[in-house]
Design an enzyme around this catalytic site. Structure first.
Site, PDB file in Angstrom:
ATOM      1  N   HIS A   2     -49.650  30.571   6.627  1.00 46.58           N
ATOM      2  CA  HIS A   2     -49.134  30.034   7.858  1.00 46.58           C
ATOM      3  C   HIS A   2     -48.515  28.700   7.120  1.00 46.58           C
ATOM      4  N   LYS A   3     -47.109  29.281   7.228  1.00 47.81           N
ATOM      5  CA  LYS A   3     -46.082  27.865   6.276  1.00 47.81           C
ATOM      6  C   LYS A   3     -46.180  26.517   6.979  1.00 47.81           C
ATOM      7  N   PHE A   4     -46.732  26.428   8.498  1.00 48.75           N
ATOM      8  CA  PHE A   4     -46.781  26.083   9.904  1.00 48.75           C
ATOM      9  C   PHE A   4     -47.756  25.195   9.454  1.00 48.75           C
ATOM     10  N   TRP A   5     -48.767  25.599   9.375  1.00 50.17           N
ATOM     11  CA  TRP A   5     -50.506  25.357  10.470  1.00 50.17           C
ATOM     12  C   TRP A   5     -51.239  25.088   8.757  1.00 50.17           C
ATOM     13  N   LEU A 138     -48.708  28.908  25.863  1.00 56.40           N
ATOM     14  CA  LEU A 138     -47.105  28.302  25.110  1.00 56.40           C
ATOM     15  C   LEU A 138     -47.050  29.677  25.467  1.00 56.40           C
ATOM     16  N   CYS A 139     -45.657  30.082  25.836  1.00 54.63           N
ATOM     17  CA  CYS A 139     -44.660  31.701  25.497  1.00 54.63           C
ATOM     18  C   CYS A 139     -42.814  30.954  25.037  1.00 54.63           C
ATOM     19  N   ARG A 148     -39.056  31.212  14.546  1.00 54.62           N
ATOM     20  CA  ARG A 148     -39.793  29.702  14.006  1.00 54.62           C
ATOM     21  C   ARG A 148     -39.894  28.684  15.436  1.00 54.62           C
ATOM     22  N   LEU A 149     -39.772  28.903  16.655  1.00 54.95           N
ATOM     23  CA  LEU A 149     -39.565  27.544  17.721  1.00 54.95           C
ATOM     24  C   LEU A 149     -40.627  27.688  18.267  1.00 54.95           C
ATOM     25  N   LEU A 388     -58.538  27.693  30.843  1.00 55.15           N
ATOM     26  CA  LEU A 388     -57.736  29.470  31.587  1.00 55.15           C
ATOM     27  C   LEU A 388     -57.049  30.427  30.712  1.00 55.15           C
TER      28      LEU A 388
HETATM   29  S1  NHW Z   1     -52.772  31.253  23.173  1.00 60.78           S
HETATM   30  C1  NHW Z   1     -51.222  32.835  23.765  1.00 60.78           C
HETATM   31  C2  NHW Z   1     -50.427  32.132  23.307  1.00 60.78           C
HETATM   32  N1  NHW Z   1     -48.945  33.125  23.776  1.00 60.78           N
HETATM   33  C3  NHW Z   1     -49.020  34.200  23.837  1.00 60.78           C
HETATM   34  O1  NHW Z   1     -49.183  34.735  23.221  1.00 60.78           O
HETATM   35  C4  NHW Z   1     -47.744  34.536  24.849  1.00 60.78           C
HETATM   36  C5  NHW Z   1     -46.726  36.351  24.308  1.00 60.78           C
HETATM   37  N2  NHW Z   1     -46.036  35.182  22.625  1.00 60.78           N
HETATM   38  C6  NHW Z   1     -45.394  34.694  22.785  1.00 60.78           C
HETATM   39  O2  NHW Z   1     -45.174  33.643  23.718  1.00 60.78           O
HETATM   40  C7  NHW Z   1     -53.041  30.254  24.675  1.00 60.78           C
HETATM   41  C8  NHW Z   1     -44.736  33.872  21.044  1.00 60.78           C
HETATM   42  O3  NHW Z   1     -45.233  35.848  20.267  1.00 60.78           O
HETATM   43  C9  NHW Z   1     -45.696  32.915  20.267  1.00 60.78           C
HETATM   44  C10 NHW Z   1     -45.562  33.093  19.483  1.00 60.78           C
HETATM   45  C11 NHW Z   1     -45.185  31.855  21.444  1.00 60.78           C
HETATM   46  C12 NHW Z   1     -47.540  32.913  20.796  1.00 60.78           C
HETATM   47  N3  NHW Z   1     -51.611  29.418  18.685  1.00 60.78           N
HETATM   48  O4  NHW Z   1     -41.988  30.868  17.204  1.00 60.78           O
HETATM   49  P1  NHW Z   1     -42.838  31.739  16.058  1.00 60.78           P
HETATM   50  C13 NHW Z   1     -52.068  29.178  24.173  1.00 60.78           C
HETATM   51  O5  NHW Z   1     -51.120  28.093  24.827  1.00 60.78           O
HETATM   52  C14 NHW Z   1     -47.689  30.108  14.709  1.00 60.78           C
HETATM   53  C15 NHW Z   1     -50.939  29.096  17.468  1.00 60.78           C
HETATM   54  O6  NHW Z   1     -41.254  32.330  14.567  1.00 60.78           O
HETATM   55  P2  NHW Z   1     -43.234  33.597  17.726  1.00 60.78           P
HETATM   56  C16 NHW Z   1     -52.733  28.299  22.863  1.00 60.78           C
HETATM   57  C17 NHW Z   1     -48.094  31.462  13.691  1.00 60.78           C
HETATM   58  O7  NHW Z   1     -49.119  31.648  12.930  1.00 60.78           O
HETATM   59  N4  NHW Z   1     -50.091  28.754  16.637  1.00 60.78           N
HETATM   60  O8  NHW Z   1     -43.689  32.986  17.064  1.00 60.78           O
HETATM   61  C18 NHW Z   1     -51.264  27.281  22.471  1.00 60.78           C
HETATM   62  C19 NHW Z   1     -46.873  30.558  12.975  1.00 60.78           C
HETATM   63  O9  NHW Z   1     -47.253  29.718  12.471  1.00 60.78           O
HETATM   64  P3  NHW Z   1     -47.713  29.825  10.457  1.00 60.78           P
HETATM   65  C20 NHW Z   1     -49.538  30.392  16.863  1.00 60.78           C
HETATM   66  O10 NHW Z   1     -44.471  34.909  17.849  1.00 60.78           O
HETATM   67  C21 NHW Z   1     -52.245  26.881  20.838  1.00 60.78           C
HETATM   68  C22 NHW Z   1     -45.362  30.215  13.769  1.00 60.78           C
HETATM   69  O11 NHW Z   1     -46.637  29.894  14.931  1.00 60.78           O
HETATM   70  C23 NHW Z   1     -49.249  31.082  18.477  1.00 60.78           C
HETATM   71  O12 NHW Z   1     -42.017  33.909  18.042  1.00 60.78           O
HETATM   72  C24 NHW Z   1     -51.038  25.686  20.548  1.00 60.78           C
HETATM   73  C25 NHW Z   1     -44.405  31.200  13.872  1.00 60.78           C
HETATM   74  O13 NHW Z   1     -44.126  30.291  14.890  1.00 60.78           O
HETATM   75  C26 NHW Z   1     -50.776  30.635  18.882  1.00 60.78           C
HETATM   76  N5  NHW Z   1     -51.181  31.868  19.903  1.00 60.78           N
HETATM   77  O14 NHW Z   1     -44.109  33.065  19.023  1.00 60.78           O
HETATM   78  C27 NHW Z   1     -51.706  24.822  18.981  1.00 60.78           C
HETATM   79  N6  NHW Z   1     -48.649  31.944  18.464  1.00 60.78           N
HETATM   80  O15 NHW Z   1     -48.013  28.837   9.667  1.00 60.78           O
HETATM   81  C28 NHW Z   1     -51.568  23.639  20.118  1.00 60.78           C
HETATM   82  C29 NHW Z   1     -48.145  31.709  16.610  1.00 60.78           C
HETATM   83  O16 NHW Z   1     -48.752  30.720  10.565  1.00 60.78           O
HETATM   84  C30 NHW Z   1     -51.835  22.846  18.841  1.00 60.78           C
HETATM   85  N7  NHW Z   1     -48.073  30.753  16.743  1.00 60.78           N
HETATM   86  O17 NHW Z   1     -46.401  30.299  10.107  1.00 60.78           O
HETATM   87  C31 NHW Z   1     -52.603  21.328  19.794  1.00 60.78           C
HETATM   88  C32 NHW Z   1     -51.690  20.170  19.371  1.00 60.78           C
HETATM   89  C33 NHW Z   1     -52.149  19.227  20.350  1.00 60.78           C
HETATM   90  C34 NHW Z   1     -52.487  17.984  19.808  1.00 60.78           C
HETATM   91  C35 NHW Z   1     -52.763  16.858  20.046  1.00 60.78           C
HETATM   92  C36 NHW Z   1     -53.609  15.779  19.442  1.00 60.78           C
HETATM   93  C1  EN5 Z   2     -55.360  31.677  26.517  1.00 56.70           C
HETATM   94  N1  EN5 Z   2     -55.836  30.880  27.688  1.00 56.70           N
HETATM   95  O1  EN5 Z   2     -56.710  41.644  25.130  1.00 56.70           O
HETATM   96  C2  EN5 Z   2     -56.016  33.145  27.096  1.00 56.70           C
HETATM   97  N2  EN5 Z   2     -58.031  41.842  26.944  1.00 56.70           N
HETATM   98  O2  EN5 Z   2     -60.947  42.712  26.065  1.00 56.70           O
HETATM   99  C3  EN5 Z   2     -55.179  33.882  26.200  1.00 56.70           C
HETATM  100  N3  EN5 Z   2     -59.553  45.187  27.247  1.00 56.70           N
HETATM  101  O3  EN5 Z   2     -58.754  43.352  28.977  1.00 56.70           O
HETATM  102  C4  EN5 Z   2     -56.068  34.874  25.113  1.00 56.70           C
HETATM  103  N4  EN5 Z   2     -55.397  48.243  24.552  1.00 56.70           N
HETATM  104  O4  EN5 Z   2     -61.284  46.548  26.604  1.00 56.70           O
HETATM  105  C5  EN5 Z   2     -55.455  36.284  25.101  1.00 56.70           C
HETATM  106  N5  EN5 Z   2     -61.267  47.816  28.359  1.00 56.70           N
HETATM  107  C6  EN5 Z   2     -56.464  36.796  24.915  1.00 56.70           C
HETATM  108  C7  EN5 Z   2     -56.511  38.373  24.822  1.00 56.70           C
HETATM  109  C8  EN5 Z   2     -55.828  38.823  25.460  1.00 56.70           C
HETATM  110  C9  EN5 Z   2     -55.956  40.039  26.642  1.00 56.70           C
HETATM  111  C10 EN5 Z   2     -56.939  41.085  26.478  1.00 56.70           C
HETATM  112  C11 EN5 Z   2     -58.594  42.647  27.135  1.00 56.70           C
HETATM  113  C12 EN5 Z   2     -59.783  41.657  26.760  1.00 56.70           C
HETATM  114  C13 EN5 Z   2     -58.598  43.556  27.628  1.00 56.70           C
HETATM  115  C14 EN5 Z   2     -59.362  46.072  28.464  1.00 56.70           C
HETATM  116  C15 EN5 Z   2     -58.474  46.893  28.663  1.00 56.70           C
HETATM  117  C16 EN5 Z   2     -57.381  47.223  27.150  1.00 56.70           C
HETATM  118  C17 EN5 Z   2     -56.130  48.475  27.588  1.00 56.70           C
HETATM  119  C18 EN5 Z   2     -56.348  48.960  26.164  1.00 56.70           C
HETATM  120  C19 EN5 Z   2     -60.589  46.805  27.157  1.00 56.70           C
HETATM  121  C20 EN5 Z   2     -62.459  48.792  28.322  1.00 56.70           C
HETATM  122  C21 EN5 Z   2     -63.799  48.079  29.179  1.00 56.70           C
HETATM  123  C22 EN5 Z   2     -63.899  49.409  30.043  1.00 56.70           C
HETATM  124  C23 EN5 Z   2     -64.180  47.747  31.056  1.00 56.70           C
HETATM  125  C24 EN5 Z   2     -64.515  48.114  31.928  1.00 56.70           C
HETATM  126  C25 EN5 Z   2     -65.400  49.231  32.126  1.00 56.70           C
HETATM  127  C26 EN5 Z   2     -65.605  50.135  31.081  1.00 56.70           C
HETATM  128  C27 EN5 Z   2     -64.216  49.958  29.962  1.00 56.70           C
END
Ligand code: NHW
Ligand code: EN5
Length: 388
Positions: A2-5, A138-139, A148-149, A388
């Site tokens: 985890h080069k960043f974390w 975060l998206c 690495r954005l 949320l």
């Molecule tokens: S969690 C939902 C996050 N969003 C999604 O999953 C949406 C779909 N995915 C994406 O948009 C709820 C991309 O895959 C994202 C990553 C943007 C997730 N938490 O840009 P790179 C939140 O919003 C690290 C923490 O190349 P990517 C909470 C990863 O470990 N870190 O990746 C957010 C790696 O670092 P490493 C995450 O796939 C909390 C680096 O990013 C992470 O193009 C944030 C890679 O970057 C995640 N969910 O884009 C932290 N996903 O060290 C807030 C990836 O491992 C901290 N990474 O090499 C606190 C800040 C405030 C402090 C105030 C004092």
């Molecule tokens: C930050 N605030 O995986 C949030 N959802 O179990 C970000 N599964 O809906 C982080 N794969 O198990 C979010 N049905 C992390 C969660 C991302 C979304 C996610 C899971 C949670 C989910 C469902 C659908 C799976 C589809 C196939 C699931 C099976 C149980 C089913 C329920 C109803 C009665 C019969 C059995």
């Protein structure tokens, strides 16, 4: 790995066994003049924007980015589809900072390609209340992944949070990163079994099984608890007292005042719903339950495009048994056309999940703290915070 974390003030995997590390902030606050005053550099095609969510156009752009690129389940069958009204609500709690609603766009085309947000919250860890940032949404656009954005975005939101003299943050994620303060399980209660089977949310199928399943999940048309009703504005003081009293027993929980309760819990159509029990005799408010509305897009199904899900939010029971209270929550959710009611195993939720026919899902939710070290991970039941 985890080069960043590895460079950040968060619990590190290598320190997991180490009991000599003290519990508390990892780094001390610095004078604000020592916080970097200019934004971090982005790769040249991109620029930062502060998103004005009061602008309908900006709100539409954020909605479009998230609805096409935000969180999916492991099999990419569903994607969260937060509504615009929900996003507005989530980003404007009391004391919010516009500067924490951060976008990245392409300089040439002005297209929004990435987003991250923070909102302030008072959060208690054991005996100490901290003002923290809750980081969410975060998206990065699918076409710009793995460049690495993300580290730049996290550093920029950190900088803007620190400029407000705030040094801790809380966030949740479905993925494991250094290092969870707790790991929770998602549970699901089917309200519309036929549709859930048809869209693949529920694995069970076959016609015979289907009919039996439909019967298994049947609910009454009317709630059963006398005095169960929707929360109204005049209930804010009573609900605040009820909630404060309940949350103080948990190790990690928000410290809500009346303004927070008004914002987060007063019913808002298609965003958040709250119900309470008013004793028919004493008119005392004795119990409370709430859920928020978060639909998912159904990816690639001929017959259905949206799954309407309710997510358990804050629940407090003092007189009505929690099982009966939550059964009434299921009844109102079903009446309001939700397909599924979701809950985490946080707070006292374990005590009703099985009994009310929730089943564990295939997703987990990990909780994290930035710049705060805990000696030991917490149990889900010790968590009083729902993000949320
Ligand atoms: S969690 C939902 C996050 N969003 C999604 O999953 C949406 C779909 N995915 C994406 O948009 C709820 C991309 O895959 C994202 C990553 C943007 C997730 N938490 O840009 P790179 C939140 O919003 C690290 C923490 O190349 P990517 C909470 C990863 O470990 N870190 O990746 C957010 C790696 O670092 P490493 C995450 O796939 C909390 C680096 O990013 C992470 O193009 C944030 C890679 O970057 C995640 N969910 O884009 C932290 N996903 O060290 C807030 C990836 O491992 C901290 N990474 O090499 C606190 C800040 C405030 C402090 C105030 C004092
Ligand atoms: C930050 N605030 O995986 C949030 N959802 O179990 C970000 N599964 O809906 C982080 N794969 O198990 C979010 N049905 C992390 C969660 C991302 C979304 C996610 C899971 C949670 C989910 C469902 C659908 C799976 C589809 C196939 C699931 C099976 C149980 C089913 C329920 C109803 C009665 C019969 C059995």
């Amino acid at each position: 790995k985890h080069k960043f974390w590895e460079t950040q003030p968060v619990g590190q995997f290598k320190d997991l066994g180490d009991s000599s590390l003290p519990e508390g902030p990892i780094e001390q606050p610095t004078p604000l003049s020592e916080v970097k005053q200019e934004p971090y550099n982005l790769p040249t095609p991109y620029e930062w924007i502060t998103c004005d969510m009061d602008s309908g156009e900006m709100c539409n752009e954020v909605y479009a980015l998230l609805s096409n690129n935000y969180v999916e389940d492991v099999d990419s069958m569903f994607r969260f589809n937060y509504s615009k009204e929900f996003l507005y609500w989530a980003l404007h709690p009391p004391g919010y900072y516009r500067s924490w609603h951060i976008g990245v766009r392409v300089k040439n085309s002005k297209k929004l390609v990435a987003f991250i947000t923070g909102v302030p919250a008072k959060i208690r860890v054991r005996d100490t209340v901290f003002v923290m940032a809750e980081i969410n949404f975060l998206c990065v656009h699918k076409k710009l992944r793995s460049k690495r954005l993300t580290p730049v975005m996290i550093k920029e939101v950190t900088r803007r949070v620190q400029l407000e003299n705030i040094w801790q943050a809380a966030y949740t994620a479905g993925v494991v990163r250094p290092t969870p303060i707790a790991t929770c399980q998602y549970w699901h209660r089917s309200l519309n079994p036929k549709k859930l089977i048809d869209v693949g949310f529920s694995r069970i199928s076959g016609r015979m099984r289907k009919n039996r399943t439909i019967k298994l999940y049947k609910l009454p048309d009317q709630t059963v608890t006398p005095g169960f009703r929707k929360m109204e504005p005049h209930d804010v003081p009573a609900v605040s007292r009820l909630l404060k009293n309940y949350l103080k027993k948990l190790i990690f929980a928000p410290d809500f005042d009346e303004d927070d309760v008004e914002h987060w819990l007063l019913p808002k159509e298609n965003v958040v719903d709250s119900y309470l029990v008013e004793s028919p005799e004493t008119h005392e408010i004795t119990d409370f339950c709430s859920f928020y509305t978060l639909p998912s897009s159904i990816l690639g199904n001929q017959n259905h495009s949206a799954l309407k899900a309710a997510y358990s939010f804050y629940n407090v029971s003092t007189k009505t048994p929690l099982i009966r209270l939550m059964n009434d929550a299921l009844i109102v959710a079903k009446k309001n056309d939700f397909d599924v009611f979701n809950a985490l195993d946080v707070m006292h939720n374990e005590t009703f999940l099985k009994e009310l026919k929730f089943v564990p899902g295939d997703g987990e939710l990990h909780y994290y703290l930035y710049n705060y070290h805990l000696k030991q991970a917490l149990r889900p039941s010790e968590l009083g915070l729902v993000l949320l």
